[in-house]
Design an enzyme around this catalytic site. Sequence first.
Site, PDB file in Angstrom:
ATOM      1  N   ASP A  70     -10.111 -12.022   3.925  1.00 16.65           N
ATOM      2  CA  ASP A  70     -10.394 -13.176   4.784  1.00 16.65           C
ATOM      3  C   ASP A  70     -10.128 -12.893   6.266  1.00 16.65           C
ATOM      4  O   ASP A  70     -10.922 -13.259   7.133  1.00 16.65           O
ATOM      5  CB  ASP A  70      -9.570 -14.386   4.334  1.00 16.65           C
ATOM      6  CG  ASP A  70      -9.774 -14.698   2.863  1.00 16.65           C
ATOM      7  OD1 ASP A  70     -10.940 -14.759   2.441  1.00 16.65           O
ATOM      8  OD2 ASP A  70      -8.776 -14.860   2.136  1.00 16.65           O
ATOM      9  N   ARG A 137      -3.684  11.835  -6.297  1.00 16.90           N
ATOM     10  CA  ARG A 137      -4.254  10.556  -6.704  1.00 16.90           C
ATOM     11  C   ARG A 137      -5.756  10.459  -6.489  1.00 16.90           C
ATOM     12  O   ARG A 137      -6.498  10.043  -7.385  1.00 16.90           O
ATOM     13  CB  ARG A 137      -3.554   9.428  -5.928  1.00 16.90           C
ATOM     14  CG  ARG A 137      -4.142   8.055  -6.144  1.00 16.90           C
ATOM     15  CD  ARG A 137      -3.437   7.010  -5.314  1.00 16.90           C
ATOM     16  NE  ARG A 137      -2.076   6.768  -5.786  1.00 16.90           N
ATOM     17  CZ  ARG A 137      -1.272   5.830  -5.276  1.00 16.90           C
ATOM     18  NH1 ARG A 137      -1.700   5.071  -4.286  1.00 16.90           N
ATOM     19  NH2 ARG A 137      -0.058   5.657  -5.744  1.00 16.90           N
ATOM     20  N   GLU A 222      -1.957  -5.159   6.001  1.00 16.84           N
ATOM     21  CA  GLU A 222      -3.156  -4.489   5.508  1.00 16.84           C
ATOM     22  C   GLU A 222      -4.437  -4.983   6.180  1.00 16.84           C
ATOM     23  O   GLU A 222      -5.449  -4.288   6.171  1.00 16.84           O
ATOM     24  CB  GLU A 222      -3.265  -4.665   3.986  1.00 16.84           C
ATOM     25  CG  GLU A 222      -4.243  -3.715   3.335  1.00 16.84           C
ATOM     26  CD  GLU A 222      -4.228  -3.776   1.819  1.00 16.84           C
ATOM     27  OE1 GLU A 222      -5.142  -3.197   1.203  1.00 16.84           O
ATOM     28  OE2 GLU A 222      -3.314  -4.406   1.234  1.00 16.84           O
ATOM     29  N   SER A 238       2.893   1.463   4.026  1.00 12.93           N
ATOM     30  CA  SER A 238       2.396   0.156   4.453  1.00 12.93           C
ATOM     31  C   SER A 238       3.530  -0.850   4.639  1.00 12.93           C
ATOM     32  O   SER A 238       3.442  -1.741   5.492  1.00 12.93           O
ATOM     33  CB  SER A 238       1.396  -0.378   3.433  1.00 12.93           C
ATOM     34  OG  SER A 238       1.941  -0.305   2.124  1.00 12.93           O
ATOM     35  N   LEU A 239       4.603  -0.726   3.862  1.00 15.66           N
ATOM     36  CA  LEU A 239       5.734  -1.650   4.002  1.00 15.66           C
ATOM     37  C   LEU A 239       6.419  -1.461   5.352  1.00 15.66           C
ATOM     38  O   LEU A 239       6.705  -2.432   6.061  1.00 15.66           O
ATOM     39  CB  LEU A 239       6.737  -1.427   2.866  1.00 15.66           C
ATOM     40  CG  LEU A 239       6.224  -1.683   1.459  1.00 15.66           C
ATOM     41  CD1 LEU A 239       7.287  -1.298   0.430  1.00 15.66           C
ATOM     42  CD2 LEU A 239       5.833  -3.139   1.281  1.00 15.66           C
TER      43      LEU A 239
END
Length: 383
Positions: A70, A137, A222, A238-239
């Site tokens: 959004d 990964r 994010e 990201s934290l």
Amino acid sequence: ESVKIYENYMAVNLIVPNKETVDRVCKGVHALDKKTGEIHTFTAPVTVLATGGLGKVYLYTSNPDVATGDGVAMGYRAGAKVANMEFFQFHPTILYHPNVKSELISEAVRGEGGILRDLRGVAFMEKYHPMKDLAPRDVVARAIDDVLKRTGDDHVLLDITHLDSGFIKETFPNIYRTCKNVGIDICIEPIPVVPGAHYACGGLQVDTFGHTSISGLFAIGEVACTGLHGANRLASNSLLEGLVFAYRAAMWVLENKTSVDFDDVDDWIVGEAIPSDENVVVSQDWDELRRYMWNYVGIVRSDKRLARARKRHDMLQNEIAEYYWKYVITSDLLELRNISTVAHLIIECASMRKESRGLHYTSDYKEERDEFKKDTVLSRYND
């Protein structure tokens, strides 16, 4: 006491009266009261977007249902610069089961000896990397994607049945319990898994204080593209990013107080919109979008796949726009509109990068190219 929280509201659009000019200023948001259906005007000298990710643009994801991009969509529509949307991290193993959504199967399972097999029971990772199931990964995710596309299967298997059952239950109690609840005993049968969209490295382009290209508008977490992740996020970065940029944004706002004129802010005009009697269109478009994004703009891309995605997406966007302006706004319609905007940005950024780098892998350009050692930046008004 000075903080007031509005629950069950959803932002519709940022209020940027001069969005078609280069000196844009954000003056708040229009927001939908989901209980009453009314749209309210909230003005503010500073607006912070902390809306999270956009994993629901893909068919399979580790993200919650609210991760519909959004903030990125609203920012782009208002004229903010968006960067690096092609870099999307996919987690290689998410539980594949109709009764479970967004349940990660930890990579530690492979670390302890888990073996990836196709539905015929054949281990396949040795064909893709010398480290086999312990490969990085993104390599594992691409390998599984290749197996699924070649076989037509909808998932693969992660097998740890050769390990001691006591060790499994002690080492992976939550995974064991989650699978057991849906009738899978991982001690005696393999775990059905599929890769899933996990984390977006791209987003609204910000400076070192979280400030977007629109004055008065910040993006944290994010939703933002800070540049710290480059082309491939390292776990948990990201934290720390969220904490540091939230602090720096707050300090900037406190030290640079500015006055804003709200005289040019208008309330929302409903116009001739009517209640919809065709909500099935929303769910149909949602399902169609997530499926072609998964098949054509997912873990492995190609020029042909991207062209197919763009063709389908252009048609869908026109349909969504027509629906949006004709009917009364609902949260489901807003999320569909936003995820459609995000899909457009991913398709365009992926099409612009004619190389493989980090999380963006295309079968047409398998190597990195120096000329693309830069951000992929989009702006609605091309400035």
